[in-house]
Design a protein around this motif. Structure first.
Motif, PDB file in Angstrom:
ATOM      1  N   GLN A 281       0.817  -1.217   0.000  1.00  0.00           N
ATOM      2  CA  GLN A 281       0.000   0.000   0.000  1.00  0.00           C
ATOM      3  C   GLN A 281       0.849   1.265   0.000  1.00  0.00           C
ATOM      4  OE1 GLN A 281      -2.829   0.217   3.202  1.00  0.00           O
ATOM      5  NE2 GLN A 281      -3.974   1.840   2.217  1.00  0.00           N
ATOM      6  N   SER A 282       1.834   1.350   0.885  1.00  0.00           N
ATOM      7  CA  SER A 282       2.608   2.592   1.000  1.00  0.00           C
ATOM      8  C   SER A 282       3.735   2.687  -0.022  1.00  0.00           C
ATOM      9  CB  SER A 282       3.185   2.727   2.414  1.00  0.00           C
ATOM     10  OG  SER A 282       4.158   1.719   2.651  1.00  0.00           O
ATOM     11  N   GLY A 283       4.269   1.549  -0.472  1.00  0.00           N
ATOM     12  CA  GLY A 283       5.392   1.574  -1.399  1.00  0.00           C
ATOM     13  C   GLY A 283       5.002   1.419  -2.855  1.00  0.00           C
TER      14      GLY A 283
ATOM     15  N   PHE B 165       5.223   1.480 -14.086  1.00  0.00           N
ATOM     16  CA  PHE B 165       6.252   1.636 -13.062  1.00  0.00           C
ATOM     17  C   PHE B 165       6.032   2.902 -12.244  1.00  0.00           C
ATOM     18  CE2 PHE B 165      10.347   3.298 -11.620  1.00  0.00           C
ATOM     19  CZ  PHE B 165      10.801   2.228 -10.857  1.00  0.00           C
ATOM     20  N   PHE B 166       5.846   4.028 -12.929  1.00  0.00           N
ATOM     21  CA  PHE B 166       5.696   5.277 -12.196  1.00  0.00           C
ATOM     22  C   PHE B 166       4.358   5.365 -11.468  1.00  0.00           C
ATOM     23  CE2 PHE B 166       9.442   6.382 -14.627  1.00  0.00           C
ATOM     24  CZ  PHE B 166      10.216   6.945 -13.616  1.00  0.00           C
ATOM     25  N   SER B 167       3.334   4.665 -11.937  1.00  0.00           N
ATOM     26  CA  SER B 167       2.081   4.590 -11.187  1.00  0.00           C
ATOM     27  C   SER B 167       2.288   3.823  -9.890  1.00  0.00           C
ATOM     28  CB  SER B 167       0.996   3.895 -12.010  1.00  0.00           C
ATOM     29  OG  SER B 167       0.641   4.675 -13.116  1.00  0.00           O
ATOM     30  N   LEU B 168       3.080   2.773  -9.944  1.00  0.00           N
ATOM     31  CA  LEU B 168       3.343   1.971  -8.749  1.00  0.00           C
ATOM     32  C   LEU B 168       4.172   2.725  -7.717  1.00  0.00           C
ATOM     33  CD1 LEU B 168       4.072  -1.441 -10.459  1.00  0.00           C
ATOM     34  CD2 LEU B 168       2.269  -1.035  -8.781  1.00  0.00           C
ATOM     35  N   ILE B 169       5.214   3.417  -8.149  1.00  0.00           N
ATOM     36  CA  ILE B 169       6.133   4.032  -7.180  1.00  0.00           C
ATOM     37  C   ILE B 169       5.747   5.445  -6.775  1.00  0.00           C
ATOM     38  CG2 ILE B 169       8.061   2.599  -7.931  1.00  0.00           C
ATOM     39  CD1 ILE B 169       9.167   5.356  -9.167  1.00  0.00           C
TER      40      ILE B 169
ATOM     41  N   GLY C  23       4.881   8.249  -4.851  1.00  0.00           N
ATOM     42  CA  GLY C  23       4.873   8.335  -3.389  1.00  0.00           C
ATOM     43  C   GLY C  23       6.290   8.257  -2.874  1.00  0.00           C
ATOM     44  N   LYS C  24       6.494   7.464  -1.828  1.00  0.00           N
ATOM     45  CA  LYS C  24       7.798   7.482  -1.160  1.00  0.00           C
ATOM     46  C   LYS C  24       8.948   6.890  -1.982  1.00  0.00           C
ATOM     47  CE  LYS C  24       7.397   3.362   1.759  1.00  0.00           C
ATOM     48  NZ  LYS C  24       7.374   2.911   3.138  1.00  0.00           N
ATOM     49  N   LEU C  25       8.673   6.018  -2.929  1.00  0.00           N
ATOM     50  CA  LEU C  25       9.743   5.461  -3.754  1.00  0.00           C
ATOM     51  C   LEU C  25      10.053   6.310  -4.984  1.00  0.00           C
ATOM     52  CD1 LEU C  25       8.916   1.637  -3.737  1.00  0.00           C
ATOM     53  CD2 LEU C  25      10.703   2.831  -2.460  1.00  0.00           C
ATOM     54  N   TYR C  26       9.213   7.293  -5.276  1.00  0.00           N
ATOM     55  CA  TYR C  26       9.353   8.071  -6.507  1.00  0.00           C
ATOM     56  C   TYR C  26      10.703   8.765  -6.614  1.00  0.00           C
ATOM     57  CZ  TYR C  26       8.535  11.366 -10.243  1.00  0.00           C
ATOM     58  OH  TYR C  26       8.636  12.078 -11.408  1.00  0.00           O
ATOM     59  N   ASP C  27      11.125   9.470  -5.563  1.00  0.00           N
ATOM     60  CA  ASP C  27      12.381  10.210  -5.628  1.00  0.00           C
ATOM     61  C   ASP C  27      13.574   9.277  -5.862  1.00  0.00           C
ATOM     62  OD1 ASP C  27      11.162  12.653  -5.267  1.00  0.00           O
ATOM     63  OD2 ASP C  27      11.458  12.668  -3.091  1.00  0.00           O
ATOM     64  N   LYS C  28      13.539   8.105  -5.245  1.00  0.00           N
ATOM     65  CA  LYS C  28      14.642   7.148  -5.388  1.00  0.00           C
ATOM     66  C   LYS C  28      14.766   6.654  -6.830  1.00  0.00           C
ATOM     67  CE  LYS C  28      16.333   2.752  -3.712  1.00  0.00           C
ATOM     68  NZ  LYS C  28      16.192   1.690  -2.759  1.00  0.00           N
ATOM     69  N   TYR C  29      13.641   6.298  -7.459  1.00  0.00           N
ATOM     70  CA  TYR C  29      13.684   5.677  -8.766  1.00  0.00           C
ATOM     71  C   TYR C  29      13.580   6.651  -9.944  1.00  0.00           C
ATOM     72  CZ  TYR C  29      13.573   1.126  -6.619  1.00  0.00           C
ATOM     73  OH  TYR C  29      13.896   0.032  -5.889  1.00  0.00           O
ATOM     74  N   SER C  30      12.999   7.813  -9.756  1.00  0.00           N
ATOM     75  CA  SER C  30      12.825   8.728 -10.878  1.00  0.00           C
ATOM     76  C   SER C  30      14.165   9.294 -11.349  1.00  0.00           C
ATOM     77  CB  SER C  30      11.869   9.859 -10.520  1.00  0.00           C
ATOM     78  OG  SER C  30      12.404  10.646  -9.467  1.00  0.00           O
ATOM     79  N   SER C  31      15.177   9.294 -10.517  1.00  0.00           N
ATOM     80  CA  SER C  31      16.483   9.813 -10.921  1.00  0.00           C
ATOM     81  C   SER C  31      17.338   8.775 -11.632  1.00  0.00           C
ATOM     82  CB  SER C  31      17.228  10.323  -9.696  1.00  0.00           C
ATOM     83  OG  SER C  31      17.503   9.241  -8.802  1.00  0.00           O
ATOM     84  N   LYS C  32      16.882   7.505 -11.715  1.00  0.00           N
ATOM     85  CA  LYS C  32      17.673   6.445 -12.328  1.00  0.00           C
ATOM     86  C   LYS C  32      17.464   6.312 -13.826  1.00  0.00           C
ATOM     87  CE  LYS C  32      18.254   3.606  -8.270  1.00  0.00           C
ATOM     88  NZ  LYS C  32      18.169   2.267  -7.723  1.00  0.00           N
TER      89      LYS C  32
END
Length: 192
Positions: free
Chosen positions: A72-74, A175-179, A181-190
């Motif tokens: 839910q949160s991730g 992918f971006f729909s799933l993340i 929230g809190k995982l967005y900043d970590k993965y959007s820069s990759k």
């Protein structure tokens, strides 16, 4: 060293970890396509299946933490179990592992799309194929696969390239729909 291009009986694949960019992946996929056609010089007719697959892993100690809360949160995914699951006979009220797969018929490209979420373990230093000090992870795999009459024509670079772009657009959106929230900043820069 990445990328890795693999060829075997009935399979050809392009694999990236880091650094990854869509442009680099697509360039390598089209290079592999051209080399397959060149190697088989006119004997190569059609592929059985074409698949674009992204495998993501996030460290998560599912032995101690609630998998359903992470979903839910991730991953913006809610799974609610009935009141009596696991019930009073379970030693813990939280799941100890998870394996969930949802598939969808896609129209662009004409394919099947699949989201798989599961628990697993990852080691960054495997010895002889055996993981050392594995870390518990949540895995989410995004996949677009076309088979049979829906496989893009490998002989036609434009159509094959178009299929790759369409499949990537689907996976990118998922992918971006799933993340979000809190995982967005970590993965959007990759990159994506």
């Amino acid at each position: 060293k990445w990328p890795v291009l693999q060829l075997g009986p009935g399979i050809a694949s392009v694999n990236f970890t880091q650094p990854y960019s869509w442009d680099s992946f697509k360039t390598e996929a089209l290079y592999l396509r051209s080399k397959l056609l060149e190697a088989y010089s006119g004997k190569f007719q059609q592929l059985d299946v074409v698949t674009l697959r992204y495998l993501n892993a996030e460290p998560f100690d599912f032995a101690e933490n609630d998998i359903l809360e992470f979903l839910q949160s991730g991953l913006n995914t809610t799974l609610i179990l009935p009141k009596y699951v696991p019930g009073e006979f379970a030693s813990k009220a939280i799941p100890t592992s998870l394996s969930l797969r949802a598939t969808f018929d896609l129209s662009l490209p004409k394919a099947t799309g699949a989201l798989t979420v599961a628990t697993g373990a990852r080691s960054l230093t495997p010895t002889l194929g055996v993981p050392e000090n594995p870390t518990n992870v949540m895995i989410w795999q995004l996949e677009v696969a076309s088979g049979g009459a829906d496989v893009p024509d490998i002989q036609n670079e434009h159509r094959f390239s178009g299929w790759l772009d369409q499949a990537h657009s689907t996976v990118h959106e998922w992918f971006f729909s799933l993340i979000q929230g809190k995982l967005y900043d970590k993965y959007s820069s990759k990159g994506g």
